[in-house]
Write an enzyme that holds these catalytic residues in place. Structure first.
Site, PDB file in Angstrom:
ATOM      1  N   LYS A   1       0.479  18.582 -50.192  1.00 17.35           N
ATOM      2  CA  LYS A   1      -1.329  18.679 -49.392  1.00 17.35           C
ATOM      3  C   LYS A   1      -1.798  17.732 -51.630  1.00 17.35           C
ATOM      4  CE  LYS A   1      -1.799  22.596 -46.758  1.00 17.35           C
ATOM      5  NZ  LYS A   1      -2.377  24.241 -46.695  1.00 17.35           N
TER       6      LYS A   1
ATOM      7  N   GLY B   1      -0.251  22.356 -43.012  1.00 20.47           N
ATOM      8  CA  GLY B   1       1.037  22.194 -43.358  1.00 20.47           C
ATOM      9  C   GLY B   1       1.206  22.333 -41.234  1.00 20.47           C
TER      10      GLY B   1
ATOM     11  N   ASP C   1      -5.229  25.381 -41.246  1.00 25.15           N
ATOM     12  CA  ASP C   1      -5.092  26.830 -40.496  1.00 25.15           C
ATOM     13  C   ASP C   1      -5.821  28.059 -41.235  1.00 25.15           C
ATOM     14  OD1 ASP C   1      -3.691  25.470 -38.864  1.00 25.15           O
ATOM     15  OD2 ASP C   1      -1.871  26.610 -39.255  1.00 25.15           O
TER      16      ASP C   1
ATOM     17  N   GLU D   1      -3.923  30.053 -36.608  1.00 22.49           N
ATOM     18  CA  GLU D   1      -2.496  29.097 -37.155  1.00 22.49           C
ATOM     19  C   GLU D   1      -1.587  28.642 -36.237  1.00 22.49           C
ATOM     20  OE1 GLU D   1      -1.620  29.580 -40.302  1.00 22.49           O
ATOM     21  OE2 GLU D   1      -3.021  30.639 -41.363  1.00 22.49           O
TER      22      GLU D   1
ATOM     23  N   ASN E   1       0.272  27.985 -50.371  1.00 23.15           N
ATOM     24  CA  ASN E   1       0.434  26.604 -50.566  1.00 23.15           C
ATOM     25  C   ASN E   1      -0.479  25.112 -51.253  1.00 23.15           C
ATOM     26  OD1 ASN E   1       0.067  26.218 -47.773  1.00 23.15           O
ATOM     27  ND2 ASN E   1       0.476  25.553 -46.752  1.00 23.15           N
TER      28      ASN E   1
ATOM     29  N   ARG F   1      10.384  27.572 -38.060  1.00 24.62           N
ATOM     30  CA  ARG F   1       9.571  28.043 -37.381  1.00 24.62           C
ATOM     31  C   ARG F   1       8.888  26.957 -36.138  1.00 24.62           C
ATOM     32  NH1 ARG F   1       3.584  29.086 -40.792  1.00 24.62           N
ATOM     33  NH2 ARG F   1       5.551  27.630 -42.063  1.00 24.62           N
TER      34      ARG F   1
ATOM     35  N   ASP G   1      -8.468  22.757 -45.944  1.00 20.70           N
ATOM     36  CA  ASP G   1      -6.498  23.120 -45.385  1.00 20.70           C
ATOM     37  C   ASP G   1      -7.361  23.431 -44.110  1.00 20.70           C
ATOM     38  OD1 ASP G   1      -4.489  24.241 -44.397  1.00 20.70           O
ATOM     39  OD2 ASP G   1      -5.321  26.546 -44.603  1.00 20.70           O
TER      40      ASP G   1
END
Length: 414
Positions: free
Chosen positions: A329, A285, A198, A205, A355, A241, A196
Site C-alpha cells: 500500500k 487489500g 474495506d 469487507e 496493513n 481466505r 483504503d
C-alpha cells in the site's frame, strides 16, 4: 493615466499609538459599513479588523491609528463612535494602546477539533494542554455544526509534532477527535488523497461478501479480524481466505457490486476534492473485481488491489500478480504520487487497519478512520465518527462551502 510608484512598506513601530474600537450587539446589515464610515470621517488608517457573528450577535473590532489633531480630535472620535452605536442600539468600547498584535511565535499549527458533542470540558482540557506546552491560540473558526461540531484553532508557540502527541492523548481522554497540521502554503496546495477501501471507503469487507456466497463467511471473518488487528501476516492471511473461495462461480461479482455500501460522506468527500482539483485514489487489500467498479462509479483517478484468479468462469482460490499488503500500500501511494506529480508531503492517506500503517506514515497526513486501536495509536490523526467527509475539515474546508458548491452544481444531498 499616471500610476504612482510603489513605495516600500515599513512595519509599524511597536510603540506607535493605536486605538482598538470594539462594537458589539444584535447583528443587522450595515453595521460594518456604518462603523467604518464613521471612522473615515476622522481620516484614520485601518491596521486590522475582525468580525464574528454568534447566534445573531456581532462583535466587530477595528484597530486604527489615532486621528490627526491631537487629544481633541481623538475625543471627538470617541464621542462620535459612542453616539453612532447608541443610535443603532449597539455598545462600543474604545481602548488606547500601542502597536499591533504581537508577532505569532514560531511553531504554527492548524488544530482541528471534532466532537459529537463538543463539550465545554473537552475544550477546556485541550486549551489547557496547549497552554502547558507554551502554545497560544491565536484564532478560532467553526468549520461545521453538523453532523459533528468542528472547529479550527490557529496555534503558535509549540512545534506541531510535540503538539500532536500531547493533544492526541488528551483527545482520547475527552472522547473527541483532534488533528494537528503544520501551517504553511503546503496545506493549501493541490494534493493527492489515497484511501483504503474495506471499512473505509465502503462499510464492508469485500472478501466477506464473497465468502457469504461461498458459505464460508464465519471462517473468513475470523481470519480477517486477526489480520486487521496485526496478529497475522497479511499476505499469508489473504491466501488462506482466498483459498476458501475456490470453485465459486465468478458471476457472483455482479451481485457483490450491488451489496457494497459506501461509507456515509464518501460521495461528498470525493466530489468536493475533485472540484478543488485534488486527485483521488484507492488502494486495497481486496480485489480489482470490486475496485474497478468503484473507480467507474466514483470517477477515481488511481486504484490498486489484488486480483482473484478465474479459470473457466470460477475462482481458483488464488490471487494473481503483485500482492497489495501493508508494504504494498505504501509503494502504491508513492507510485500514485509520482504519476500525479505530487510530493509525498502533499499527500493524504486514509485507512483503518494495521496493513494501512505504512501508507499512513508515508503520507503527509495520515488519517486513521474508525480504526483499530493499534492504528489509532500510531497514526498522526484519528477520526472516530462515521462520516468520511469529515476528512475535509482537516484540510480547512467548511461544511458551508461544501453545501454551497453542491447547491451551485445541483448536487442532491448524500
Amino acid at each position: 493615466m499616471n500610476t504612482p510608484s510603489a513605495q516600500p512598506t515599513q512595519p509599524r513601530s511597536d510603540d506607535e499609538r493605536t486605538l482598538l474600537v470594539k462594537v458589539f450587539g444584535k447583528d443587522r446589515p450595515g453595521i460594518t459599513t456604518g462603523l467604518f464610515a464613521t471612522l473615515g470621517d476622522f481620516g484614520v488608517e485601518v491596521i486590522d479588523f475582525e468580525q464574528v457573528v454568534t447566534r445573531g450577535r456581532i462583535t466587530l473590532c477595528a484597530l486604527v491609528t489615532p486621528p490627526a489633531g491631537g487629544p481633541g480630535a481623538e475625543g471627538a472620535l470617541r464621542a462620535t463612535v459612542h453616539q453612532w452605536t447608541e443610535d443603532h442600539k449597539l455598545q462600543a468600547e474604545i481602548i488606547s494602546g500601542t502597536g499591533d498584535n504581537r508577532p505569532r511565535a514560531e511553531g504554527r499549527s492548524h488544530v482541528t477539533v471534532l466532537g459529537n458533542p463538543l463539550t465545554a470540558t473537552s475544550v477546556s482540557a485541550l486549551s489547557a494542554r496547549i497552554t502547558e506546552l507554551g502554545g497560544n491560540i491565536d484564532r478560532v473558526f467553526r468549520l461545521a455544526k453538523y453532523p459533528v461540531t468542528a472547529v479550527e484553532l490557529a496555534v503558535s508557540g509549540v512545534a506541531p509534532e510535540r503538539l500532536r502527541g500531547a493533544l492526541a492523548m488528551e483527545a482520547a481522554a475527552q472522547r473527541v477527535d483532534v488533528a494537528v497540521v503544520a501551517a504553511g502554503l503546503e496545506r493549501r496546495a493541490k494534493r493527492l488523497v489515497v484511501m483504503d477501501v474495506d471499512s473505509t471507503l465502503i462499510q464492508d469487507e469485500v472478501i466477506e461478501l464473497f465468502a457469504a456466497h461461498a458459505g464460508c463467511e464465519a471462517e473468513v471473518a475470523e481470519v480477517t479480524a486477526a489480520a486487521m488487528r496485526g496478529e497475522l501476516d497479511f499476505a499469508e492471511s489473504l491466501r488462506a481466505r482466498v483459498a476458501l473461495l475456490a470453485g465459486l462461480d465468478a458471476g457472483v461479482v455482479e451481485k457483490v457490486h450491488t451489496e457494497v455500501r459506501l461509507t456515509p460522506g464518501a460521495r461528498t468527500l470525493i466530489r468536493t476534492l475533485q472540484r478543488l482539483g485534488y486527485q483521488v485514489g484507492i488502494v486495497s487489500g481486496g480485489f480489482t473485481q470490486v475496485t474497478d467498479h468503484l473507480v467507474e462509479l466514483l470517477g477515481l483517478d488511481y486504484a490498486a488491489a489484488n486480483t482473484l484468479e478465474v479459470v473457466d468462469g470460477r475462482f481458483t482460490g488464488k490471487v494473481t500478480g503483485e500482492i497489495v499488503d501493508r508494504a504494498g500500500k505504501a509503494r502504491w501511494l508513492t507510485r500514485f504520487a509520482e504519476q500525479a506529480k505530487v510530493p509525498l508531503a502533499q499527500t493524504v492517506a486514509i485507512g483503518d487497519g494495521a496493513n494501512d500503517l505504512d501508507m499512513l506514515n508515508a503520507a503527509g497526513i495520515g488519517v486513521a478512520f474508525n480504526a483499530k486501536p493499534v492504528v489509532r495509536e500510531a497514526a498522526d490523526t484519528a477520526l472516530n465518527v462515521p462520516f468520511l467527509d469529515t476528512v475535509l475539515y482537516l484540510l480547512g474546508i467548511t461544511r458551508e462551502e461544501v453545501e454551497t458548491a453542491d447547491e451551485l452544481h445541483g448536487t442532491p444531498a448524500e
